[in-house]
Scaffold this active site. Structure first.
Site, PDB file in Angstrom:
ATOM      1  CG  HIS A   1      -2.005  -1.011   1.170  1.00 51.04           C
ATOM      2  ND1 HIS A   1      -3.076  -1.015   2.036  1.00 51.04           N
ATOM      3  CD2 HIS A   1      -2.188  -2.066   0.328  1.00 51.04           C
ATOM      4  CE1 HIS A   1      -3.889  -2.025   1.730  1.00 51.04           C
ATOM      5  NE2 HIS A   1      -3.369  -2.682   0.706  1.00 51.04           N
TER       6      HIS A   1
ATOM      7  CD  GLU B   1      -1.673   4.540   3.333  1.00 51.06           C
ATOM      8  OE1 GLU B   1      -1.468   3.702   2.428  1.00 51.06           O
ATOM      9  OE2 GLU B   1      -2.811   4.906   3.683  1.00 51.06           O
TER      10      GLU B   1
ATOM     11  CB  CYS C   1      -6.390   0.026   4.870  1.00 50.92           C
ATOM     12  SG  CYS C   1      -4.767  -0.776   4.916  1.00 50.92           S
TER      13      CYS C   1
ATOM     14  CB  CYS D   1      -1.810   1.776   6.050  1.00 51.25           C
ATOM     15  SG  CYS D   1      -1.416   0.990   4.470  1.00 51.25           S
TER      16      CYS D   1
HETATM   17 ZN   LIG Z   1      -3.327   0.314   3.542  1.00 43.32          ZN
END
Ligand SMILES: [Zn+2]
Length: 150
Positions: free
Chosen positions: A47, A49, A77, A80
């Protein structure tokens, strides 16, 4: 934040992954950035991040993001969110909300729900075994004299 949003668009249009971008700043200078790379890297943890945290920590030669600010194009999310707490930046700014992400087909609400469920009853059952054997690693950690705390 505009850079994070630009990364979100560029990464997605380039086929790297979903439309998510992240920039990490320390003392007014970008120390790490990234976009979602799940598709090109075949890595479900890539992801924006996480990509940016890895780059920033490498650049800072540290496993913490002391005094850093995270600018992410969307509310993190649960994965993250966890990564951000482990990295310990000073502040997080996000643009879109998790509801915006859900409207675009990126719904992580079920993960928040799963956190509340008994591990064995989760959609992916999580079952503990060999606990006594594994506790020995914690005992060794507690006894280790030269450990670096984090
Ligand atoms: Zn994430």
């Amino acid at each position: 934040m505009l850079q994070a949003i630009a990364l979100a668009k560029e990464g997605m249009l380039g086929g790297n992954g979903g439309p998510f971008g992240c920039v990490i700043v320390k003392d007014g200078k970008i120390v790490g950035q990234g976009s979602n790379m799940v598709l090109t890297t075949k890595d479900p943890t890539a992801h924006a991040e996480v990509v940016a945290i890895r780059e920033a920590c490498k650049n800072l030669d540290n496993f913490q993001l002391d005094g850093c600010e995270v600018y992410t194009s969307c509310e993190p999310c649960p994965m993250c969110l966890g990564a951000i707490f482990w990295a310990r930046p000073a502040k997080v700014y996000y643009a879109c909300t998790k509801e915006d992400a859900a409207n675009a087909g990126f719904d992580d609400h079920f993960i928040y729900q799963e956190i509340e469920v008994n591990p064995a009853d989760r959609q992916i059952p999580m079952v503990s075994f060999l606990r006594e054997e594994s506790l020995k690693a914690f005992e060794l950690w507690k006894e280790k004299g030269d450990k670096e705390l984090y």
